[in-house]
Every structure is written in structure tokens, then in C-alpha cells.
Design a protein around this motif. Structure first.
Motif, short mmCIF file in Angstrom:
data_model
loop_
_atom_site.label_atom_id
_atom_site.label_comp_id
_atom_site.label_asym_id
_atom_site.label_seq_id
_atom_site.Cartn_x
_atom_site.Cartn_y
_atom_site.Cartn_z
N ASN A 25 0.72 -0.87 0.31
CA ASN A 25 0.03 -0.08 -0.38
C ASN A 25 0.69 1.40 -0.24
OD1 ASN A 25 -2.77 -0.94 -0.09
ND2 ASN A 25 -2.87 -1.17 2.53
N PHE A 26 2.12 1.38 0.04
CA PHE A 26 3.21 1.60 -0.30
C PHE A 26 5.07 2.08 -0.72
CE2 PHE A 26 3.84 0.63 4.22
CZ PHE A 26 5.00 0.34 3.73
N ILE A 27 5.47 2.19 -0.51
CA ILE A 27 6.42 1.76 -1.31
C ILE A 27 7.36 3.17 -0.87
CG2 ILE A 27 7.70 1.51 -3.16
CD1 ILE A 27 5.16 1.00 -5.15
N ASN A 28 8.50 2.55 -0.83
CA ASN A 28 9.46 4.01 -0.36
C ASN A 28 10.32 3.29 -1.31
OD1 ASN A 28 9.20 4.21 2.20
ND2 ASN A 28 9.49 2.20 3.16
N TYR A 29 11.12 5.11 -2.87
CA TYR A 29 11.78 4.99 -3.03
C TYR A 29 12.19 5.82 -3.10
CZ TYR A 29 13.28 5.29 -8.31
OH TYR A 29 14.28 5.65 -9.50
N GLN A 30 14.12 5.98 -2.83
CA GLN A 30 14.67 6.88 -3.20
C GLN A 30 14.30 8.77 -2.08
OE1 GLN A 30 15.53 8.89 -6.84
NE2 GLN A 30 17.19 7.32 -7.31
N GLU A 31 14.55 7.14 -0.90
CA GLU A 31 14.84 8.15 0.55
C GLU A 31 12.38 9.09 0.10
OE1 GLU A 31 17.18 10.88 1.00
OE2 GLU A 31 18.14 9.72 1.20
N ASN A 32 11.63 8.54 -0.32
CA ASN A 32 10.59 9.42 -0.58
C ASN A 32 9.37 7.75 0.02
OD1 ASN A 32 10.89 11.79 -0.94
ND2 ASN A 32 11.27 12.13 -3.24
N GLU A 33 8.06 8.23 0.56
CA GLU A 33 7.94 7.12 0.42
C GLU A 33 6.14 7.64 0.06
OE1 GLU A 33 3.93 6.30 4.30
OE2 GLU A 33 6.35 5.73 4.98
N TYR A 34 6.03 6.54 -1.04
CA TYR A 34 4.76 6.74 -2.30
C TYR A 34 3.46 6.39 -1.47
CZ TYR A 34 7.79 8.76 -5.48
OH TYR A 34 9.11 9.53 -5.88
N THR A 35 2.69 6.44 -1.09
CA THR A 35 0.91 6.03 -0.98
C THR A 35 -0.14 5.75 -1.85
OG1 THR A 35 1.63 7.34 1.16
CG2 THR A 35 -0.25 6.36 0.55
N LEU A 36 -0.42 4.25 -1.74
CA LEU A 36 -0.91 3.93 -2.94
C LEU A 36 -2.35 4.96 -3.32
CD1 LEU A 36 -2.51 2.02 -4.48
CD2 LEU A 36 -3.43 0.66 -3.07
N PHE A 37 -2.69 5.58 -4.32
CA PHE A 37 -3.74 6.36 -4.56
C PHE A 37 -5.13 6.08 -5.60
CE2 PHE A 37 -5.69 10.10 -7.11
CZ PHE A 37 -5.80 11.01 -5.77
N ASN A 38 -4.52 4.96 -6.28
CA ASN A 38 -5.67 4.36 -7.56
C ASN A 38 -5.09 2.65 -7.16
OD1 ASN A 38 -7.86 4.07 -8.51
ND2 ASN A 38 -7.33 5.60 -10.17
N LYS A 39 -6.20 1.86 -8.18
CA LYS A 39 -5.65 0.68 -8.40
C LYS A 39 -6.44 0.86 -9.79
CE LYS A 39 -3.86 -2.15 -5.31
NZ LYS A 39 -4.22 -3.16 -4.71
N TYR A 40 -6.50 0.41 -10.81
CA TYR A 40 -7.09 0.36 -12.22
C TYR A 40 -6.28 -0.83 -13.01
CZ TYR A 40 -4.30 3.77 -14.05
OH TYR A 40 -2.97 4.46 -14.49
N THR A 41 -7.81 -1.20 -14.42
CA THR A 41 -7.01 -2.03 -15.35
C THR A 41 -6.84 -0.51 -16.26
OG1 THR A 41 -7.29 -3.66 -14.76
CG2 THR A 41 -7.11 -3.62 -17.12
#
Length: 466
Positions: free
Chosen positions: A140-156
Motif C-alpha cells: 500500500n506504499f513504496i519507499n523509493y529514493q528516500e520518499n514514501e509513495y502512498t497508494l492512490f488508485n488501482k485500475y485496469t
């Protein structure tokens, strides 16, 4: 695959559509495996013999591209050529967006993604090699290059229309996509069914003016911006984080100034006196005023008076007049003291206090004394005692009642102290409160902006506030 590691764009090539015979231009002829005829919208594939074969009929775009196919621009240090335009939507939902496929002769493909007038520059591991280290773990989140990215949307994602050239079968794939935001950046995780590994792409918000300047086109031709983009940068957040960074320093500096001032001008005791309130026998329920000893104030200063009355289930009041003995200039204040206590329903209680504080600011240097006019609650009922019993003058009034003495308790004792150069913490907290107004406003604006942003998401952290 896109043709890369070149020093310049490859020469474009033209060929005729096998269906309608309209000339088609390829801007990366060796790297393109599919293309769409701009006339009949046939979706063509190049087979081993380099012969174009019609695969299917491609839907025609419903909107005119802002960036023309073949246009070249210098964007964020890279030369790009627009080689395709794609319209997409979420499967099962009406949300639609547009993508411009960009080709760079050194790195390969990137794209501009535009939704409701909000633009993102998006690229994969060819531009951002660290993306190749990310793994699909259903976060539900990703740590990438010292930033935490939070899940915003899911779709096909489904391609609904297209024009231009590609190195993959874009009409066939329907990637399951997750968006993770850390404004102004966004991470896309795409997993195509039947492929074992998800691919990650990094996007960064782009202003229309920046793109228009790069490709030398009129910014007024860009679609109007609607609402707040998923990763649109927030000016309110920028202000808040800038303030939040320096605000602790400001508080420490403010406290240091206060302590430095107390060190430079330390507190000076001026007066310490106790007086038992004496009833005025000529007036009912009144007490005699009294005058305190004189004290000297060597320079202009604030004065702090502490008044203590040993009241017990009673009240007292004192009108205190500070008098300058040279010119009779005076400052008058009236303070009340109440203290009550008892025992009720198995519990003890109390309210009020036996002490109060008076602060006078900017008192000129000089010699002073206090005129004090006391008052207090009703005395207790008189008690009859033998006439031989004696009382001190400070604690009782004795009256002869013909063989017995009626004793009336004197008023409470008043203890008064005066101090020059007090540490006025009230000023510190008032200053602190005033300093907090703008940060609080900035935080409120930032939070309101973020709540509005997350209204477009099914994963809003603010849903409990609704």
C-alpha cells in the motif's frame, strides 16, 4: 525495441499503408514493430520481411493531439520526438486520459500523460535505473529514493484510440495498474497478465508552460486544468514544510531571548510585608486601610505583586494603590481572593486559591509605597468567653460585656511581596501564540488541499474526517 545509444534521431522512413495506400512516416523505423495508419486507422504490424500487415482496425482518437506527431522538443535535458498519441480509460469506469509517446535516441521511450489538464512526464528504468530494483509485493506504499509513495488508485488500463508507432502490441495489453503518489512525483506499477514481473514507471508533475516552451507551441492550446491532480504539487504544503522546518528554531530563539533578558536584568525583591486585616470598629463590616513600607525602584521596570490571604472557606479583596512618593503618581488595581473546600458524597473538594498576582508594566524609577484598602467576608459568629481571657491585638477585638467578653475574629492576614524585573512568561506565551497563527493557517490550508486531492481516491487517509 526502441533504437537507442545513438548520437541523433535516426532518419525517418515513409511507406504506403497496405490497405489504403496512404503514405505513413516512421520516426524510428528500426525500433517500431507496430503503427497506425493516420488515414484508415489500420493497426499494422511489421513481420520479419519488414512487410506491414494489417492486424486489426484501430479506434480513431476523439480528440486532437496538442503535440503533433514528429514534433521535437528539449525537455528536462533530453531531446524528444513525439511518435504516437494514445487515448486510454479505466476498464469499467468513465475516467479517460491521453498519453503522448516520446522517443529519445539515447534512452528510448518516455511519455506525457495528461488527465483533466494535469500533465506528468513518465519514464521507466531506461531513464531511472533504480526502478529495476523495485519488486511487486502488493504494497500500500513504496519507499523509493528516500520518499514514501502512498497508494492512490488501482485500475485496469484499456487503450481506446491511438495513432503513431510503437514497439509493442499496445492494443493487446491491458495492464493492471497501481498509482502511488508522493507529490510532485508518482509511481506507476503495471502488471500485464501472463507476464511474471510488474514494471515500474516514475512520473513527475509537469506544468503546461514547461511543455509548451520545450516544444515551441502555444500554451493556450492545452486543455483547461480541472480540479487537483493526483500528484500536483501544493503551494500550501510547500509553505507548511518550510515553516515546520524553522518553527522549532524560532521557539528556541524566543525562549533564549527571554532567558537572556532575565540574566541581563535579574529579578530584584523590593518588598515583603504581612499585615493582619484590622476591623474598623466605627464602620460595620469594614477594615482599616494600611500603608506598606517604602521601597526604591532604581530604573523603569515591570513590577510583580503577589498577594496572599489566609482565607479559609471565605473571601478577601484588596485594592492596592502604588504611589510615587515624589509626585504622587499612582497606579490602582483591585484583586479578589477566594478559597473554599469541603467534603461531599464521600469526596473532598476545593476551589479557588489563597494567592493572586498583579503585574504592572513600565513603572518609572522612584521611591514608592502601597496604600492597601482591604475587605473580607463576614466574620464568624461571636463566642462568649471568660473576661479574664486575653487576646493579642492582631488576632481579636475585645469588648467588655459585663463579666464576659465577646470575641470577634480579626480579618485574614495579607502577605504582599513586590519584585522588579520579573520574568513575564505571559509575554512569551502571547508571542508564541501569535507566531503559531500563520503556521496553523498554513497547516489548515495544506490539509484542506490534501483532502480535496484525496477525494479522487478510494484509499483516502482522510475518509474518517468526512
Amino acid at each position: 525495441m526502441a533504437t537507442t545509444n545513438l548520437k541523433a534521431f535516426p532518419y525517418s522512413e515513409d511507406f504506403n499503408c497496405p490497405k489504403c495506400h496512404t503514405p505513413i512516416t516512421l520516426y524510428d523505423p528500426e525500433g517500431s514493430e507496430f503503427c497506425v495508419c493516420t488515414s484508415c486507422t489500420s493497426f499494422l504490424r511489421f513481420i520479419a520481411s519488414e512487410t506491414a500487415v494489417v492486424q486489426k482496425q484501430a479506434p480513431r482518437p476523439t480528440e486532437k493531439p496538442v503535440l503533433k506527431l514528429g514534433s521535437v522538443g528539449l525537455f528536462r535535458g533530453y531531446q524528444f520526438k513525439v511518435i504516437a498519441f494514445v487515448e486510454k480509460k479505466e476498464q469499467g469506469n468513465p475516467y479517460a486520459w491521453r498519453e503522448y509517446i516520446l522517443y529519445n535516441y539515447e534512452k528510448g521511450y518516455a511519455n506525457f500523460a495528461e488527465y483533466d489538464g494535469h500533465w506528468n512526464f513518465v519514464a521507466g528504468k531506461d531513464f531511472f535505473p533504480e526502478l529495476d530494483e523495485l519488486k511487486d509485493k502488493g504494497w500500500n506504499f513504496i519507499n523509493y529514493q528516500e520518499n514514501e509513495y502512498t497508494l492512490f488508485n488501482k485500475y485496469t488500463a484499456v487503450t481506446t484510440a491511438l495513432v503513431g508507432e510503437f514497439d509493442w502490441d499496445i492494443l493487446f495489453e491491458k495492464p493492471k495498474t497501481s498509482e502511488f503518489i508522493a507529490p510532485p512525483q508518482i509511481l506507476y506499477k503495471e502488471h500485464v497478465p501472463n507476464y511474471s514481473r510488474a514494471q515500474f514507471y516514475l512520473g513527475r508533475y509537469a506544468e503546461p508552460e514547461e511543455i509548451a516552451d520545450a516544444f515551441k507551441i502555444d500554451v493556450n492550446t492545452f486543455p483547461e486544468r480541472v480540479g487537483i491532480g493526483a500528484n500536483q504539487p501544493s503551494a500550501a504544503a510547500k509553505r507548511w514544510f518550510a515553516i515546520n522546518k524553522f518553527f522549532p528554531v524560532i521557539i528556541i530563539l524566543l525562549a533564549a531571548i527571554g532567558f537572556a533578558a532575565s540574566y541581563i536584568s535579574p529579578k530584584v525583591p523590593l518588598l515583603e510585608t504581612t499585615h493582619v486585616m484590622e476591623r474598623d470598629t466605627t464602620k460595620a463590616d469594614e477594615f482599616k486601610p494600611f500603608i506598606t513600607p517604602s521601597f526604591e525602584l532604581t530604573k523603569q521596570s515591570a513590577l510583580d505583586f503577589k498577594i496572599n490571604a489566609d482565607v479559609d472557606n471565605n473571601w478577601a479583596e484588596a485594592t492596592v494603590v502604588l504611589v510615587n512618593e515624589k509626585d504622587n503618581q499612582s497606579w490602582e488595581v483591585t484583586e479578589s481572593i477566594e478559597y473554599y473546600h469541603g467534603y461531599e458524597d464521600g469526596e473532598s473538594w476545593s476551589e479557588g486559591s489563597q494567592q493572586t498576582d498583579v503585574l504592572l508594566s513600565a513603572i518609572p524609577a522612584g521611591k514608592y509605597h502601597l496604600n492597601v484598602y482591604p475587605a473580607a467576608g463576614a466574620p464568624p459568629a461571636p463566642v462568649t468567653v471568660p473576661a479574664t481571657t486575653s487576646f493579642s491585638a492582631d488576632s481579636a477585638v475585645v469588648a467588655n460585656t459585663g463579666g464576659s467578653t465577646a470575641s470577634y475574629a480579626a480579618g485574614p492576614a495579607l502577605h504582599i511581596s513586590a519584585t522588579a524585573n520579573p520574568i513575564i512568561w505571559k509575554n512569551f506565551f502571547v508571542s508564541l501564540l501569535l507566531l503559531c497563527i500563520y503556521p496553523a493557517f498554513a497547516w489548515y490550508r495544506m490539509r484542506a488541499y490534501e483532502k480535496k486531492r484525496w477525494m479522487n481516491s478510494d484509499y483516502s487517509p482522510y475518509e474518517d474526517d468526512e
